[in-house]
Design an enzyme around this catalytic site. Structure first.
Site, mmCIF file in Angstrom:
data_model
loop_
_atom_site.group_PDB
_atom_site.id
_atom_site.type_symbol
_atom_site.label_atom_id
_atom_site.label_comp_id
_atom_site.label_asym_id
_atom_site.label_seq_id
_atom_site.Cartn_x
_atom_site.Cartn_y
_atom_site.Cartn_z
ATOM 1 N N GLN A 100 0.843 -1.183 0.110
ATOM 2 C CA GLN A 100 0.012 -0.002 -0.007
ATOM 3 C C GLN A 100 0.951 1.344 0.092
ATOM 4 O O GLN A 100 1.722 1.184 0.935
ATOM 5 C CB GLN A 100 -0.962 -0.081 1.140
ATOM 6 C CG GLN A 100 -2.066 1.064 1.021
ATOM 7 C CD GLN A 100 -3.047 1.261 2.269
ATOM 8 O OE1 GLN A 100 -2.506 1.298 3.429
ATOM 9 N NE2 GLN A 100 -4.107 1.177 1.999
ATOM 10 N N TYR A 181 -5.807 10.765 4.439
ATOM 11 C CA TYR A 181 -4.558 11.147 4.061
ATOM 12 C C TYR A 181 -4.316 11.948 2.821
ATOM 13 O O TYR A 181 -5.463 12.476 2.321
ATOM 14 C CB TYR A 181 -3.628 9.906 4.166
ATOM 15 C CG TYR A 181 -3.672 9.122 5.307
ATOM 16 C CD1 TYR A 181 -2.853 9.747 6.526
ATOM 17 C CD2 TYR A 181 -4.440 7.900 5.723
ATOM 18 C CE1 TYR A 181 -2.971 9.348 7.889
ATOM 19 C CE2 TYR A 181 -4.389 7.555 7.167
ATOM 20 C CZ TYR A 181 -3.517 8.054 8.055
ATOM 21 O OH TYR A 181 -3.586 7.496 9.520
HETATM 22 C C1 LIG Z 1 -4.388 -1.442 13.498
HETATM 23 C C2 LIG Z 1 -5.123 -0.948 12.176
HETATM 24 C C3 LIG Z 1 -4.062 -0.412 11.283
HETATM 25 C C4 LIG Z 1 -4.706 0.161 10.114
HETATM 26 N N1 LIG Z 1 -3.706 0.725 9.287
HETATM 27 C C5 LIG Z 1 -4.331 0.857 7.920
HETATM 28 C C6 LIG Z 1 -3.599 1.365 6.903
HETATM 29 O O1 LIG Z 1 -2.189 1.292 7.187
HETATM 30 N N2 LIG Z 1 -3.960 1.365 5.857
HETATM 31 C C7 LIG Z 1 -5.419 1.494 5.316
HETATM 32 O O2 LIG Z 1 -5.783 1.711 4.384
HETATM 33 N N3 LIG Z 1 -6.349 1.036 6.580
HETATM 34 C C8 LIG Z 1 -5.899 0.987 7.643
HETATM 35 N N4 LIG Z 1 -6.500 0.321 8.707
HETATM 36 C C9 LIG Z 1 -8.156 0.247 8.519
HETATM 37 C C10 LIG Z 1 -8.352 -1.267 7.942
HETATM 38 O O3 LIG Z 1 -7.718 -1.509 6.884
HETATM 39 C C11 LIG Z 1 -9.720 -1.503 8.074
HETATM 40 O O4 LIG Z 1 -10.427 -0.544 6.743
HETATM 41 C C12 LIG Z 1 -10.672 -1.197 9.027
HETATM 42 O O5 LIG Z 1 -10.315 -1.559 10.265
HETATM 43 C C13 LIG Z 1 -11.968 -1.962 9.023
HETATM 44 O O6 LIG Z 1 -11.766 -3.398 8.828
HETATM 45 P P1 LIG Z 1 -12.306 -4.407 9.881
HETATM 46 O O7 LIG Z 1 -13.887 -3.970 10.411
HETATM 47 O O8 LIG Z 1 -12.406 -5.803 9.277
HETATM 48 O O9 LIG Z 1 -11.349 -4.138 11.088
HETATM 49 C C14 LIG Z 1 -6.117 0.083 9.903
HETATM 50 C C15 LIG Z 1 -6.825 -0.670 10.876
HETATM 51 C C16 LIG Z 1 -6.389 -0.896 12.089
HETATM 52 C C17 LIG Z 1 -7.364 -1.839 13.281
#
Ligand SMILES: Cc1cc2nc3c(=O)[nH]c(=O)nc-3n(C[C@H](O)[C@H](O)[C@H](O)COP(=O)(O)O)c2cc1C
Length: 372
Positions: A100, A181
């Site tokens: 990414q 971002y």
């Molecule tokens: C610890 C953590 C770090 C994350 N870092 C990123 C990231 O680097 N890039 C991004 O696009 N989304 C990031 N996200 C968002 C996740 O990709 C995702 O959109 C969000 O957690 C919802 O998915 P879930 O309900 O399965 O957790 C992050 C989420 C978490 C929990």
């Protein structure tokens, strides 16, 4: 013929995925010196190769793109070498991984910027909140608005990041245009007040994203490029007065580029984002949910749905045909063998939040797989 579900295979551009489970990008703030990935990071990703596709944590394309301690970059030789450890480990274990590509824009702090400079943004508007710096939390500063003449340089940073990702052995790249971002700051009108051809209309606000995506697809073929959008996510103090119009315009323009996938952060299934009503829906009415089903008719490529999915919701969105793949973030932190656990309907380890961002192997590579 059996119904499509998470365990059906899928052809994603040039890749054959054994299932429709994607590991969503997750920042974990555990890069080594020089923000280069380490053998520990390689172990973490190799543990999760059961995913049809892994999308790496966001990786800054330049020193200016940095916004937090310990996030890996993709702009130095040491970082490329560090990522090679990761891609080799993932491929040796039979997995597939995209990088990414990230620029944080205003979500940074002078102490993290080259020469203590101000973070850059579409417009000089400070986010509400605090930056995470090497010396703890500090109030965000008012960023410097990028000059029009500097924008080809931003495109060049992403182009170089894409080339470096290729050198590091990735299978493709995802352009991070979500979560408040830089590219999202250009898309949404709360953060973009520009009067040049990168501001104003939705077409203009999508221009930088389109130029970046075109440049990245010039390095990789379009079939190895995805784009990440989060139309209703308010994270990092971001919003838009008409997200339906803004994101429909951006998605239509991206669709014309013929890139492989759209990775969509949908409204939270439990607490849908409190967005403004769209002009079409009229004041006081609930706005159209900007979910996978909304974007499906606007997008010819693969659609990856994300946010709060469990097995039943994931299979339902695939069976409705609203999405082709589903990504999981938090569940993958605590369950390295998540696909197998989904196949067996659990049990699932609970994730420990205090080790999400930064630290060591604890809460990173020590979550137990099934049968241990
Ligand atoms: C610890 C953590 C770090 C994350 N870092 C990123 C990231 O680097 N890039 C991004 O696009 N989304 C990031 N996200 C968002 C996740 O990709 C995702 O959109 C969000 O957690 C919802 O998915 P879930 O309900 O399965 O957790 C992050 C989420 C978490 C929990």
């Amino acid at each position: 013929m059996s119904a499509i579900d998470l365990f059906s295979s899928f052809r994603l551009g040039a890749l054959d995925l054994p299932n429709r489970i994607v590991m969503a990008p997750m920042t974990r703030n555990r890069a080594g010196p020089g923000n280069a990935p380490t053998p520990l990071n390689a172990t973490y990703y190799a543990q999760r190769v059961g995913a049809g596709l892994i999308v790496s944590e966001a990786s800054q394309v330049s020193p200016q793109g940095l916004g937090y301690p310990g996030t890996p970059g993709i702009h130095s030789e040491a970082q490329i070498a560090g990522w090679q450890l990761v891609t080799e480990a993932v491929h040796a274990a039979g997995g597939r991984i995209f990088l990414q590509l990230w620029h944080v824009g205003r979500i940074s702090h002078p102490s993290l910027q080259p020469d203590g400079a101000l973070p850059v943004a579409p417009s000089a508007i400070a986010p509400v909140g605090q930056a995470w710096t090497l010396d703890g939390m500090k109030p965000y500063v008012t960023p410097r608005a990028l000059d029009t003449a500097e924008l080809p340089g931003i495109v060049a940073q992403f182009r170089q990041g894409a080339a470096n990702a290729k050198a590091a052995g990735f299978d493709g790249v995802e352009v991070h245009a979500a979560n408040g971002y830089l590219l999202d700051q250009f898309l949404r009108d709360k953060t973009n007040r520009r009067t040049d051809r990168y501001g104003g209309s939705a077409e203009n606000r999508a221009r930088l994203l389109i130029e970046v995506t075109e440049a990245v697809a010039g390095v990789w073929s379009g079939e190895r490029v995805g784009v990440h959008l989060s139309p209703t996510n308010p994270f990092n103090d971001i919003a838009d007065s008409d997200p339906e119009q803004t994101f429909a315009t951006a998605v239509r323009a991206l669709d014309r580029l013929g890139v492989s996938y759209l990775h969509l952060v949908e409204p939270d299934p439990i607490e849908p984002a409190p967005s403004l009503p769209s002009p079409a829906s009229g004041a006081g009415k609930t706005m159209t949910p900007l979910d996978a089903a909304f974007f499906r008719p606007l997008w010819r490529g693969t659609l990856i749905a994300n946010k709060g999915y469990d097995l039943a919701r994931a299979n339902a969105v695939l069976q409705r045909g609203a999405a082709d793949l589903v990504s999981f973030a938090t569940l993958f932190i605590a369950n390295p063998d998540l696909p197998e656990r989904l196949r067996r309907s659990g049990p699932f380890n609970a994730a420990e939040r205090k080790t999400f961002y930064g630290g060591s192997a604890a809460g990173y590579t020590d979550y137990p797989p099934l049968g241990t």
